[in-house]
Design a protein around this motif. Structure first.
Motif, PDB file in Angstrom:
ATOM      1  N   GLY A 115       0.794  -1.225   0.000  1.00 17.30           N
ATOM      2  CA  GLY A 115       0.000   0.000   0.000  1.00 17.30           C
ATOM      3  C   GLY A 115       0.820   1.265   0.000  1.00 17.30           C
ATOM      4  N   GLY A 116       2.099   1.192  -0.340  1.00 14.12           N
ATOM      5  CA  GLY A 116       2.944   2.381  -0.360  1.00 14.12           C
ATOM      6  C   GLY A 116       4.019   2.396   0.705  1.00 14.12           C
ATOM      7  N   ALA A 117       3.946   1.477   1.694  1.00 17.66           N
ATOM      8  CA  ALA A 117       5.016   1.391   2.698  1.00 17.66           C
ATOM      9  C   ALA A 117       6.277   0.875   2.013  1.00 17.66           C
ATOM     10  N   PRO A 118       7.441   1.200   2.550  1.00 19.30           N
ATOM     11  CA  PRO A 118       8.682   0.821   1.858  1.00 19.30           C
ATOM     12  C   PRO A 118       8.982  -0.672   1.944  1.00 19.30           C
ATOM     13  N   GLY A 119       9.776  -1.140   0.959  1.00 16.66           N
ATOM     14  CA  GLY A 119      10.365  -2.463   1.013  1.00 16.66           C
ATOM     15  C   GLY A 119      11.800  -2.299   1.485  1.00 16.66           C
ATOM     16  N   ILE A 120      12.173  -3.001   2.544  1.00 12.85           N
ATOM     17  CA  ILE A 120      13.480  -2.784   3.181  1.00 12.85           C
ATOM     18  C   ILE A 120      14.271  -4.083   3.189  1.00 12.85           C
ATOM     19  N   GLY A 121      15.541  -3.976   2.833  1.00 10.79           N
ATOM     20  CA  GLY A 121      16.464  -5.095   2.938  1.00 10.79           C
ATOM     21  C   GLY A 121      17.376  -4.871   4.126  1.00 10.79           C
ATOM     22  N   ILE A 122      17.615  -5.923   4.925  1.00  8.44           N
ATOM     23  CA  ILE A 122      18.471  -5.798   6.107  1.00  8.44           C
ATOM     24  C   ILE A 122      19.442  -6.970   6.162  1.00  8.44           C
ATOM     25  N   SER A 123      20.517  -6.771   6.892  1.00  7.60           N
ATOM     26  CA  SER A 123      21.437  -7.874   7.162  1.00  7.60           C
ATOM     27  C   SER A 123      20.996  -8.566   8.441  1.00  7.60           C
ATOM     28  N   TRP A 124      21.099  -9.899   8.459  1.00  7.18           N
ATOM     29  CA  TRP A 124      20.691 -10.643   9.639  1.00  7.18           C
ATOM     30  C   TRP A 124      21.828 -10.658  10.658  1.00  7.18           C
ATOM     31  N   GLU A 125      21.501 -10.260  11.879  1.00  4.02           N
ATOM     32  CA  GLU A 125      22.490 -10.259  12.947  1.00  4.02           C
ATOM     33  C   GLU A 125      22.284 -11.501  13.830  1.00  4.02           C
ATOM     34  N   PRO A 126      23.250 -12.424  13.840  1.00  7.40           N
ATOM     35  CA  PRO A 126      23.072 -13.657  14.619  1.00  7.40           C
ATOM     36  C   PRO A 126      23.111 -13.452  16.132  1.00  7.40           C
ATOM     37  N   VAL A 147      17.001 -16.478   2.348  1.00 11.71           N
ATOM     38  CA  VAL A 147      16.414 -15.226   2.820  1.00 11.71           C
ATOM     39  C   VAL A 147      15.458 -15.525   3.969  1.00 11.71           C
ATOM     40  N   ALA A 148      15.275 -14.554   4.842  1.00 13.49           N
ATOM     41  CA  ALA A 148      14.255 -14.608   5.890  1.00 13.49           C
ATOM     42  C   ALA A 148      13.316 -13.427   5.695  1.00 13.49           C
ATOM     43  N   LEU A 149      12.019 -13.615   5.943  1.00  9.09           N
ATOM     44  CA  LEU A 149      11.018 -12.565   5.764  1.00  9.09           C
ATOM     45  C   LEU A 149      10.312 -12.287   7.080  1.00  9.09           C
ATOM     46  N   ASP A 150       9.803 -11.056   7.219  1.00  5.29           N
ATOM     47  CA  ASP A 150       8.981 -10.765   8.385  1.00  5.29           C
ATOM     48  C   ASP A 150       7.659 -11.515   8.269  1.00  5.29           C
ATOM     49  N   VAL A 151       7.018 -11.739   9.393  1.00  7.32           N
ATOM     50  CA  VAL A 151       5.822 -12.569   9.451  1.00  7.32           C
ATOM     51  C   VAL A 151       4.730 -12.069   8.514  1.00  7.32           C
ATOM     52  N   ASP A 152       4.458 -10.746   8.548  1.00  8.19           N
ATOM     53  CA  ASP A 152       3.371 -10.199   7.733  1.00  8.19           C
ATOM     54  C   ASP A 152       3.629 -10.400   6.244  1.00  8.19           C
ATOM     55  N   SER A 153       4.862 -10.166   5.803  1.00  8.60           N
ATOM     56  CA  SER A 153       5.175 -10.333   4.379  1.00  8.60           C
ATOM     57  C   SER A 153       5.028 -11.778   3.941  1.00  8.60           C
ATOM     58  N   ALA A 154       5.503 -12.707   4.771  1.00 14.20           N
ATOM     59  CA  ALA A 154       5.389 -14.120   4.434  1.00 14.20           C
ATOM     60  C   ALA A 154       3.927 -14.538   4.326  1.00 14.20           C
ATOM     61  N   GLU A 155       3.090 -14.035   5.245  1.00 12.54           N
ATOM     62  CA  GLU A 155       1.670 -14.390   5.223  1.00 12.54           C
ATOM     63  C   GLU A 155       0.961 -13.780   4.019  1.00 12.54           C
ATOM     64  N   LYS A 156       1.248 -12.475   3.737  1.00 11.91           N
ATOM     65  CA  LYS A 156       0.606 -11.819   2.598  1.00 11.91           C
ATOM     66  C   LYS A 156       0.938 -12.520   1.287  1.00 11.91           C
ATOM     67  N   ALA A 157       2.208 -12.901   1.116  1.00 11.67           N
ATOM     68  CA  ALA A 157       2.638 -13.523  -0.135  1.00 11.67           C
ATOM     69  C   ALA A 157       2.306 -15.006  -0.176  1.00 11.67           C
ATOM     70  N   GLY A 158       1.944 -15.591   0.964  1.00 12.20           N
ATOM     71  CA  GLY A 158       1.609 -17.010   1.000  1.00 12.20           C
ATOM     72  C   GLY A 158       2.808 -17.926   0.923  1.00 12.20           C
ATOM     73  N   TYR A 159       3.959 -17.444   1.417  1.00 14.42           N
ATOM     74  CA  TYR A 159       5.173 -18.266   1.358  1.00 14.42           C
ATOM     75  C   TYR A 159       5.328 -19.085   2.642  1.00 14.42           C
ATOM     76  N   ALA A 160       5.847 -20.287   2.481  1.00 15.50           N
ATOM     77  CA  ALA A 160       6.180 -21.161   3.601  1.00 15.50           C
ATOM     78  C   ALA A 160       7.649 -21.509   3.531  1.00 15.50           C
ATOM     79  N   LEU A 161       8.194 -22.006   4.637  1.00 16.95           N
ATOM     80  CA  LEU A 161       9.608 -22.374   4.661  1.00 16.95           C
ATOM     81  C   LEU A 161       9.913 -23.359   3.541  1.00 16.95           C
ATOM     82  N   GLY A 162      11.016 -23.088   2.864  1.00 16.09           N
ATOM     83  CA  GLY A 162      11.422 -23.943   1.754  1.00 16.09           C
ATOM     84  C   GLY A 162      11.007 -23.413   0.394  1.00 16.09           C
ATOM     85  N   PHE A 198      19.056 -10.935   4.714  1.00 15.32           N
ATOM     86  CA  PHE A 198      20.098 -11.809   4.174  1.00 15.32           C
ATOM     87  C   PHE A 198      21.257 -11.828   5.162  1.00 15.32           C
ATOM     88  N   ASP A 199      22.132 -12.806   5.025  1.00 13.53           N
ATOM     89  CA  ASP A 199      23.320 -12.751   5.861  1.00 13.53           C
ATOM     90  C   ASP A 199      24.129 -11.518   5.473  1.00 13.53           C
TER      91      ASP A 199
END
Length: 844
Positions: A115-126, A147-162, A198-199
């Motif tokens: 809806g106009g909110a930004p798409g952000i890429g971040i490095s994963w901090e272990p 890659v790892a996604l935030d919960v809302d993005s994964a749910e909206k896009a319908g992606y599951a692990l793998g 991403f790492d």
């Protein structure tokens, strides 16, 4: 007196309810705006606080532009991380990478709808102690294909692990396996943004710079305060870095956010103020008519010993109760307004987690505003009530003496002339902001002058426009005209509410039409390229796209344009970086002196206003510095007439890139060869852009339509908000007519007794309403046209160069005014027609 006041309130519940509704709507908008902005602030304050590390380190900017996006790469090295780790009191430290313009694509290959909110890429901090993210499923990403996604993005896009997830970065497009799902911050919300992690090494490669970081997160050891650690880290790193504690970092981010939020709050409160201003006319009319109807009652109170002050207080007490009740109901309605605003902004991508924030200052302001408006509007009727002579209680034929309009004519004329003078002054000043301020002051003065003069202008206008009514509608038409003319103050106050609303609506319509025409002219006159490649929101995109387009057969020239900020003599300004070799084929610049050749080899082009304000001429040496501190040694090679597409300052793409400018394009202009098959080349261009769904191809007409779309969307929101004032104006007409029917009960009974039927009576009330509404609409359209054209002229320096009056839309507004009159009269007309003749005639 208090008992009499309460009895009067209860006796006029319906009349006062209509007036109170105007206050309810205005207060609801005020309180709703405050609740929404408080909720917005809390959402981001919590987000900033929960994601800030104990100490944060960033590369210092060479200047404070106060604007987002410097367009210059400013990072910290891996060596800086090592230095921080050596500082006493540091428990842990790690560099991080983050960038906007990183979009997750859904299963259909489209950009995930935020809806106009930004798409952000971040490095994963272990290190969990340094990370702002918490895994809820899966594991951390490792390597370029995960890659790892935030919960809302994964749910909206319908992606599951793998699943394989396509991600569009500011560099290449990548396909990565989804290995983890996480929440962000303490609340788990990201305010609608999509996050792709991403790492660290992969993040640096994809949207950063290998071996460098955007900042360093630092964790304090036990017993070391954030302030102590900040000072130690700053001392160890030396100059060139900005080191903040968690609280300072959150406050800085919140401060930047509040600056942007202030505009939204002022914008919304301005419309609430308009609604309350229009509502004031309804309150004024209501109490004026109630006082007139209660002349004998008030005079009897005076005859029984009540003083003037007591009568004034009695009327004001009614207004006070109305204001308090209206404010309380409006405050409750504010929750609905705030919920609606949250939903509206949520559709634009700004998701607000948690409940609405209801602060004490919201209650104070809502009640204060509602009560103040109501009591102020009732003050003049209260004073008139106190002046009612006691002898009036003994007479059936007492008629209030109509006061002279001379004072209003003088005051209104002076104020209107002052407003006109401010508008004229706005046309001759050179500074755009000063001109806009003068237009604002002139508009306010002109509106107030018109309101003051409205009773004076009403009589000739109503007699003129009403001249046809007797011929068309007979006796009903003649009586409707005379009723409207009988009390010009009341008619003017009723019409003024509609006048203000339609003046603003028509004024903004002129601005919108003029802006659209100016955009078309700008594209036609300034754009030389056949196609434009860009994103709909002007976000940066990978330079790889331009390289791929250059390889297409039939493409003659490809011109990349980037934006950034640079400081000239310490003053930051936006700059445009563009290919010197192909500038002339992409944009059409009208040179005053010098030319495009002056852009090569560290050259600089500026518009004539910039050159004049700085005293520059062709050949001058003009040093500048980017936000990353890297210098630009420039020589002025050309001065051109104002051009919105080029901006005010143009440097070569080579010079900008060499100084560390952001290597991302904002626009790519494409010229076709003379013998190229346009259809075939366009197909190839669209095929090249297919992997980048956020980037689109437009010809000149499509590009102009896209730019107009932003204006149309803004005007849609503005007109939707202004509709509130028009709705309140309609309530005012209904209220005035209803009270007028009650006031003329005996007169209506006599008309029915001498032969007027119910249909004629309803026609009389409707025609009176239509005449008043048309008067208000005409006044509003005239004022709106004057104000709209004045503001267009004042904004000429901002690119609005084509004043346009949308005649069809103006006629539509006039028709709407007439329809409003018909609709507003439905209930009062039915009420008048249902009066019993004998009861009406017997009314005292």
């Amino acid at each position: 007196m208090w008992r009499a006041t309460l009895r009067n309130l209860l006796a006029h519940k319906l009349r006062l309810a209509l007036s109170g509704l105007a206050i309810v709507l205005g207060v609801a908008f005020v309180s709703g705006t405050m609740i929404f902005t408080d909720t917005l602030s809390k959402t981001f304050d919590d987000l900033f606080s929960s994601t800030a590390s104990d100490v944060n380190v960033e590369a210092a900017s060479a200047f404070d532009s106060g604007l987002e996006g410097s367009g210059a790469v400013s990072t910290v090295s891996a060596d800086a991380v090592d230095e921080v780790l050596e500082v006493e009191g540091v428990a842990a430290a790690a560099g991080y990478v983050q960038a906007e313009g990183v979009y997750v694509l859904d299963r259909d290959g489209a950009v995930l709808d935020t809806g106009g909110a930004p798409g952000i890429g971040i490095s994963w901090e272990p290190d969990r102690q340094l990370s702002s993210s918490t895994l809820v499923d899966g594991r951390a990403p490792e390597g370029p294909a995960q890659v790892a996604l935030d919960v809302d993005s994964a749910e909206k896009a319908g992606y599951a692990l793998g699943d394989s997830v396509p991600v569009l970065t500011t560099g290449p497009r990548v396909e990565a396996e989804l290995v983890g799902v996480f929440t962000f911050g303490d609340t788990g919300g990201s305010a609608g943004a999509s996050l792709a992690a991403f790492d660290t090494a992969t993040a640096q490669e994809l949207f950063g710079e290998p071996g460098r970081f955007d900042g360093i997160s630092v964790l304090a050891a036990d017993g070391v305060t954030d302030a102590q650690l900040r000072d130690r880290v700053a001392a160890a790193l030396g100059d060139g870095y900005t080191v903040r504690t968690a609280d300072e970092q959150a406050a800085a981010l919140a401060g930047d956010f509040q600056e942007g939020l202030a505009f939204v709050e002022v914008f919304l409160l301005a419309f609430a103020g308009i609604a309350l201003f229009v509502g004031t006319f309804i309150i004024l009319n209501t109490f004026s008519m109630l006082v007139a109807q209660r002349t004998r009652e008030l005079a009897l109170l005076r005859a029984l010993g009540a003083g003037r002050a007591q009568v004034t207080r009695s009327v004001l007490a009614e207004a006070l109760v109305l204001g308090v009740v209206g404010s309380a109901v409006g405050l409750a309605g504010g929750f609905g307004v705030a919920a609606g605003l949250r939903g509206l902004f949520g559709s634009f991508g700004l998701t607000l987690d948690g409940g609405l924030v209801f602060a004490l200052d919201t209650v104070v302001w809502a009640v204060a505003v509602g009560v103040l408006v109501t009591v102020t509007a009732a003050y003049l009727p209260a004073r008139r009530a106190a002046k009612t002579p006691p002898v009036a209680a003994m007479r059936d034929d007492h008629v209030a003496v109509e006061r002279s309009l001379f004072r209003r004519t003088v005051v209104g004329s002076v104020v209107a002339v002052a407003g006109g003078a401010a508008l004229v002054a706005a046309l001759v000043v050179d500074d755009g902001s000063t001109a806009a301020s003068l237009v604002g002051l002139g508009a306010l003065a002109l509106l107030l002058g018109a309101i003051a003069l409205s009773p004076v202008l009403a009589r000739p206008f109503l007699r003129g426009i009403g001249a046809a009514l007797p011929r068309l509608f007979g006796t009903a038409g003649r009586l409707a005209r005379e009723n409207a003319v009988r009390n010009p103050r009341r008619t003017a106050a009723t019409a003024s509410a509609l006048m203000v609303g339609l003046a603003l609506v028509s004024g903004f319509s002129i601005i919108g039409a003029s802006t659209s025409a100016s955009v078309d002219a700008l594209v036609e006159e300034s754009l030389g390229a056949d196609y434009v490649v860009s994103t709909a929101v002007g976000a940066p995109f990978s330079a790889e796209i331009a390289e791929q387009i250059r390889g297409i057969d039939g493409v003659e020239a490809v011109t990349q344009q980037r934006f950034g900020q640079a400081a000239f003599d310490g003053a930051p300004t936006f700059i445009s970086a563009i290919d010197a070799d192909t500038l002339d084929s992409a944009l059409v610049l009208d040179y005053v002196s010098g030319g495009t050749e002056g852009l090569r080899d560290g050259g600089l082009l500026v518009d004539e206003d910039t050159a004049a304000s700085n005293g520059w001429s062709v050949g001058d040496s003009v040093p500048a510095v980017l936000a990353n501190g890297r210098p630009l040694d420039l020589t002025l090679g050309g001065i051109y007439a104002a051009n919105q597409a080029a901006g005010t300052v143009v440097v070569s793409l080579d010079a900008f890139t060499a100084a560390g400018g952001e290597p991302l394009d904002r626009f790519v202009y494409v010229d076709l060869a003379a013998d190229a098959d346009a259809g075939a080349v366009r197909s190839q261009l669209e095929g090249t852009l297919e992997p980048y769904p956020v980037v689109t191809l437009k010809d000149q007409a499509e590009f102009a339509a896209e730019q107009r779309g932003f204006v149309d969307q803004l005007l849609l929101i503005i007109n939707a908000l202004l509709a509130l004032s028009v709705i309140i104006a309609v309530l005012g007409i209904v209220n005035t007519l209803a009270l007028s029917v009650i006031e003329r009960t005996r007169e209506i009974g006599l008309l029915r007794a001498i032969g007027m039927d119910r249909r004629q009576l309803r026609s009389m009330v409707r025609l009176e309403s239509v005449v008043i509404s048309v008067y208000g609409a005409v006044m509003g359209l005239v004022l709106g046209t004057v104000l709209g054209l004045a503001l267009v002229q004042a904004l000429a320096t901002a690119g609005i160069s084509r004043p346009v009056v949308p005649a069809g839309r103006m006629l539509l507004f006039l028709a709407v005014g007439a329809v409003i009159g018909v609709l507003a009269a439905v209930w009062p007309a039915r009420r008048a027609a249902r009066l019993r003749v004998l009861d009406a005639v017997a009314t005292a």
